[in-house]
Design a protein around this motif. Structure first.
Motif, PDB file in Angstrom:
ATOM      1  N   CYS A  79       0.906  -0.973   0.026  1.00  0.00           N
ATOM      2  CA  CYS A  79      -0.105  -0.101  -0.033  1.00  0.00           C
ATOM      3  C   CYS A  79       0.907   1.124  -0.082  1.00  0.00           C
ATOM      4  CB  CYS A  79      -1.131   0.067   1.482  1.00  0.00           C
ATOM      5  SG  CYS A  79      -2.067  -1.156   1.443  1.00  0.00           S
ATOM      6  N   ASP A  81       0.535   5.657  -0.325  1.00  0.00           N
ATOM      7  CA  ASP A  81      -0.138   6.591  -0.616  1.00  0.00           C
ATOM      8  C   ASP A  81       0.376   7.779  -1.409  1.00  0.00           C
ATOM      9  OD1 ASP A  81      -1.979   5.437   1.156  1.00  0.00           O
ATOM     10  OD2 ASP A  81      -1.309   6.338   3.179  1.00  0.00           O
ATOM     11  N   GLN A 110     -11.306   7.740   1.831  1.00  0.00           N
ATOM     12  CA  GLN A 110      -9.769   7.569   1.186  1.00  0.00           C
ATOM     13  C   GLN A 110     -10.340   7.104  -0.125  1.00  0.00           C
ATOM     14  OE1 GLN A 110      -7.543   4.295   2.216  1.00  0.00           O
ATOM     15  NE2 GLN A 110      -5.552   5.386   1.806  1.00  0.00           N
ATOM     16  N   GLY A 126      -3.421   4.747  -2.754  1.00  0.00           N
ATOM     17  CA  GLY A 126      -4.300   5.448  -1.893  1.00  0.00           C
ATOM     18  C   GLY A 126      -4.105   6.903  -1.617  1.00  0.00           C
ATOM     19  N   SER A 127      -5.015   7.573  -1.088  1.00  0.00           N
ATOM     20  CA  SER A 127      -4.808   9.102  -0.772  1.00  0.00           C
ATOM     21  C   SER A 127      -4.498   9.136   0.628  1.00  0.00           C
ATOM     22  CB  SER A 127      -6.161   9.878  -0.931  1.00  0.00           C
ATOM     23  OG  SER A 127      -7.123   9.079  -0.263  1.00  0.00           O
ATOM     24  N   PHE A 128      -3.943  10.028   0.961  1.00  0.00           N
ATOM     25  CA  PHE A 128      -3.416  10.142   2.549  1.00  0.00           C
ATOM     26  C   PHE A 128      -4.773  10.155   3.555  1.00  0.00           C
ATOM     27  CE2 PHE A 128       0.100  11.744   0.406  1.00  0.00           C
ATOM     28  CZ  PHE A 128       1.339  11.058   0.883  1.00  0.00           C
TER      29      PHE A 128
END
Length: 131
Positions: A79, A81, A110, A126-128
């Protein structure tokens, strides 16, 4: 006892330098030059190190060997970010990642998407998330 911290995520691959070069180009991770060999490569990823090591080696045999991701079984998800998930997704695919699922907003606030790296490992972009 206590105070354990995750130090490494080690991914078994066929060619460590090819894997590291891909992660550098597709995801913008920096290779730690002092650790770039044919048997071990570390990537700068923050507090936890992402490392690549050959699938065929003594340590892999100690744990009973490792399964190839092309067998369709995935036990680990990497994963990463990013501030702009759509841009990261497009860039990863442009650099040779295989699309799995495009960016979508999740109920936990997210944005997430999935690709496979050049070794078939699942990578979630993913976004933060605010902590």
């Amino acid at each position: 006892m206590g105070g354990a911290q995750l130090a490494y995520v080690i991914v078994y691959v066929q060619d460590v330098n090819k894997a590291a070069d891909f992660y550098s180009k597709a995801f913008g991770l920096q290779i730690r030059p002092q650790n770039k060999t044919n048997s071990w490569v570390e990537m700068e990823t923050g507090t936890t190190t992402l490392a690549f090591t050959p699938a065929k080696q003594r340590e892999a045999q100690l744990i009973g060997g490792v399964s190839s991701s092309d067998e369709g079984h995935h036990n680990v998800e990497i994963c990463l970010d990013f501030p702009d998930v759509e841009r990261a997704y497009k860039h990863a695919i442009d650099q040779g990642a295989s699309p799995v699922a495009g960016p979508e907003d999740k109920v936990w606030q997210q944005k997430v998407c999935y690709v496979k790296d050049i070794n078939g490992n699942v990578v979630r972009l993913g976004s933060f998330v605010a902590k």
